[in-house]
Design a protein around this motif. Structure first.
Motif, PDB file in Angstrom:
ATOM      1  N   SER A  30      -8.206  -0.681   3.452  1.00  0.00           N
ATOM      2  CA  SER A  30      -7.988  -2.109   3.226  1.00  0.00           C
ATOM      3  C   SER A  30      -7.235  -2.791   4.354  1.00  0.00           C
ATOM      4  O   SER A  30      -7.130  -4.021   4.383  1.00  0.00           O
ATOM      5  CB  SER A  30      -7.255  -2.335   1.902  1.00  0.00           C
ATOM      6  OG  SER A  30      -5.969  -1.739   1.919  1.00  0.00           O
ATOM      7  N   ILE A  51       0.997  -0.972  -1.258  1.00  0.00           N
ATOM      8  CA  ILE A  51       2.070  -1.858  -0.789  1.00  0.00           C
ATOM      9  C   ILE A  51       3.118  -1.945  -1.895  1.00  0.00           C
ATOM     10  O   ILE A  51       2.794  -2.274  -3.036  1.00  0.00           O
ATOM     11  CB  ILE A  51       1.539  -3.255  -0.437  1.00  0.00           C
ATOM     12  CG1 ILE A  51       0.499  -3.148   0.691  1.00  0.00           C
ATOM     13  CG2 ILE A  51       2.681  -4.187  -0.028  1.00  0.00           C
ATOM     14  CD1 ILE A  51      -0.137  -4.464   1.080  1.00  0.00           C
ATOM     15  N   ASP A  60      -3.573  -2.645  -2.388  1.00  0.00           N
ATOM     16  CA  ASP A  60      -4.034  -3.758  -1.570  1.00  0.00           C
ATOM     17  C   ASP A  60      -5.499  -4.086  -1.852  1.00  0.00           C
ATOM     18  O   ASP A  60      -6.374  -3.232  -1.737  1.00  0.00           O
ATOM     19  CB  ASP A  60      -3.856  -3.395  -0.090  1.00  0.00           C
ATOM     20  CG  ASP A  60      -4.178  -4.541   0.848  1.00  0.00           C
ATOM     21  OD1 ASP A  60      -4.104  -5.703   0.420  1.00  0.00           O
ATOM     22  OD2 ASP A  60      -4.483  -4.270   2.025  1.00  0.00           O
ATOM     23  N   HIS A  80      -4.453 -11.211  -1.058  1.00  0.00           N
ATOM     24  CA  HIS A  80      -3.702 -11.659   0.111  1.00  0.00           C
ATOM     25  C   HIS A  80      -2.765 -12.806  -0.250  1.00  0.00           C
ATOM     26  O   HIS A  80      -1.627 -12.865   0.225  1.00  0.00           O
ATOM     27  CB  HIS A  80      -4.671 -12.091   1.212  1.00  0.00           C
ATOM     28  CG  HIS A  80      -5.423 -10.944   1.829  1.00  0.00           C
ATOM     29  ND1 HIS A  80      -6.260 -11.093   2.898  1.00  0.00           N
ATOM     30  CD2 HIS A  80      -5.434  -9.623   1.524  1.00  0.00           C
ATOM     31  CE1 HIS A  80      -6.773  -9.917   3.233  1.00  0.00           C
ATOM     32  NE2 HIS A  80      -6.296  -9.015   2.396  1.00  0.00           N
ATOM     33  N   PHE A 100       0.209 -11.484  -2.020  1.00  0.00           N
ATOM     34  CA  PHE A 100       1.079 -10.779  -1.081  1.00  0.00           C
ATOM     35  C   PHE A 100       2.025 -11.745  -0.381  1.00  0.00           C
ATOM     36  O   PHE A 100       3.234 -11.492  -0.298  1.00  0.00           O
ATOM     37  CB  PHE A 100       0.254 -10.020  -0.040  1.00  0.00           C
ATOM     38  CG  PHE A 100       1.081  -9.525   1.109  1.00  0.00           C
ATOM     39  CD1 PHE A 100       1.882  -8.394   0.982  1.00  0.00           C
ATOM     40  CD2 PHE A 100       1.121 -10.221   2.318  1.00  0.00           C
ATOM     41  CE1 PHE A 100       2.685  -7.957   2.025  1.00  0.00           C
ATOM     42  CE2 PHE A 100       1.914  -9.792   3.366  1.00  0.00           C
ATOM     43  CZ  PHE A 100       2.703  -8.657   3.222  1.00  0.00           C
ATOM     44  N   THR A 137       4.503  -0.201   3.198  1.00  0.00           N
ATOM     45  CA  THR A 137       3.088   0.145   3.096  1.00  0.00           C
ATOM     46  C   THR A 137       2.927   1.661   3.209  1.00  0.00           C
ATOM     47  O   THR A 137       3.637   2.310   3.972  1.00  0.00           O
ATOM     48  CB  THR A 137       2.265  -0.540   4.210  1.00  0.00           C
ATOM     49  OG1 THR A 137       2.765  -0.132   5.486  1.00  0.00           O
ATOM     50  CG2 THR A 137       2.360  -2.051   4.100  1.00  0.00           C
ATOM     51  N   GLY A 169      -4.227  -9.456   5.571  1.00  0.00           N
ATOM     52  CA  GLY A 169      -3.457  -9.007   4.412  1.00  0.00           C
ATOM     53  C   GLY A 169      -2.132  -8.348   4.738  1.00  0.00           C
ATOM     54  O   GLY A 169      -1.563  -8.512   5.819  1.00  0.00           O
ATOM     55  N   GLY A 170      -1.663  -7.542   3.785  1.00  0.00           N
ATOM     56  CA  GLY A 170      -0.301  -7.034   3.816  1.00  0.00           C
ATOM     57  C   GLY A 170       0.022  -5.998   4.870  1.00  0.00           C
ATOM     58  O   GLY A 170       1.162  -5.924   5.318  1.00  0.00           O
ATOM     59  N   THR A 171      -0.943  -5.196   5.288  1.00  0.00           N
ATOM     60  CA  THR A 171      -0.638  -4.122   6.241  1.00  0.00           C
ATOM     61  C   THR A 171      -0.071  -4.672   7.546  1.00  0.00           C
ATOM     62  O   THR A 171       0.924  -4.167   8.069  1.00  0.00           O
ATOM     63  CB  THR A 171      -1.887  -3.272   6.533  1.00  0.00           C
ATOM     64  OG1 THR A 171      -2.379  -2.743   5.301  1.00  0.00           O
ATOM     65  CG2 THR A 171      -1.560  -2.126   7.460  1.00  0.00           C
TER      66      THR A 171
END
Length: 280
Positions: A8, A27, A36, A42, A45, A58, A260-262
């Motif tokens: 992801s 996450i 995720d 997103h 997040f 993460t 997104g979060g990564t």
């Protein structure tokens, strides 16, 4: 059938293809753990990121998640090409390789040496090659050969999240904020590198465009994606309007994606970026 498997961190959401599998990165906000793209969009997040005093954590996709995906591919009599987040940024590539030890005849694992929309461009390229009729080994070999041409450059809106992550000092972050410093970063050799620092958004946009020109421009025969962090794409839309000359005559309007979060964990909202295969 050839199955394309990714994680992801590629920021591919709303998958519409049966031959594409996206495995979620975990996450964690405090004691709350999310998958995720599964139970953490997103938008959700960034809501949590802005509200939190601490950075989320993460975690890589574990080997058993890859092994489960490989098992299904083999049972269906298919083969899989796996494209992961850079091995220098995450242990996800290692997880994919460990799980593939029992599936040498079924799976090829490729380190994208990239992240987010940079990784996404490689996944989209794999799907294009497959749709064009290339065979399993040919696709994997082309991905390995051509991935070195992928460029991901981004303009950050704030230094706050680099400070929270310990990448820069509190003093440097405060000074940068007072001077309206906008860092331009890139993924180089699988790692994050700072290419330059601009005073204000206009100078930052110019620096971002200059980085694209320095590598000979964009190869429009291959995937090209623009990305943004945060809950609004307003900054990206302005960038698209101001830099129309970079792609005018090649595409009507560039593909835009939410990051997104990564990666968003480390750069925060308000960033914009471009991922493409260089023309050189």
């Amino acid at each position: 059938m050839i199955q394309i498997i990714t994680d992801s961190a590629s920021d591919i959401v709303d998958v519409q293809r049966e031959d594409l599998t996206v495995l979620p990165i975990t996450i964690t906000f405090g004691e709350d753990e999310y998958q995720d793209g599964v139970n953490l969009t997103h938008e959700m997040f960034y809501e949590k990121l802005v509200e939190s005093d601490h950075l989320p954590v993460t975690s890589q996709v574990p080997p058993f998640a890859f092994e489960e995906a490989y098992r299904k591919v083999r049972e269906q009599g298919n083969q899989a090409i796996v494209i992961t987040l850079s091995s220098k940024l995450s242990g996800t590539w290692q997880s994919a390789k460990i799980a593939a030890e029992k599936y040498a005849d079924t799976v090829r694992v490729i380190d994208s040496e990239n992240a987010s929309i940079g990784e996404r461009t490689l996944v989209e390229y794999a799907l294009r090659l497959k749709d064009s009729g290339f065979a399993y080994e040919e696709i994997a070999d082309r991905l390995e050969a051509d991935k070195v041409r992928i460029r991901l450059v981004a303009l950050l809106d704030t230094l706050e999240y680099l400070k929270k992550g310990g990448r820069i000092s509190k003093t440097a972050a405060i000074a940068g904020s007072l001077l309206s410093i906008k860092p331009v970063i890139a993924i180089q050799n699988g790692e994050v590198a700072v290419l330059g620092k601009a005073r204000g958004s206009k100078q930052g946009n110019n620096l971002l465009a200059e980085q694209i020109r320095q590598v000979g421009g964009i190869d429009f025969e291959k995937p090209f994606v623009l990305g943004y962090t945060g809950m609004s794409d307003a900054v990206l839309q302005k960038y698209i309007a101001d830099n129309e000359a970079l792609w005018k005559g090649f595409v009507d309007r560039p593909e835009a994606a939410s990051v997104g979060g990564t990666i968003g964990t480390h750069i925060g909202p308000g960033a914009i970026g471009a991922a493409f295969f260089s023309a050189m």
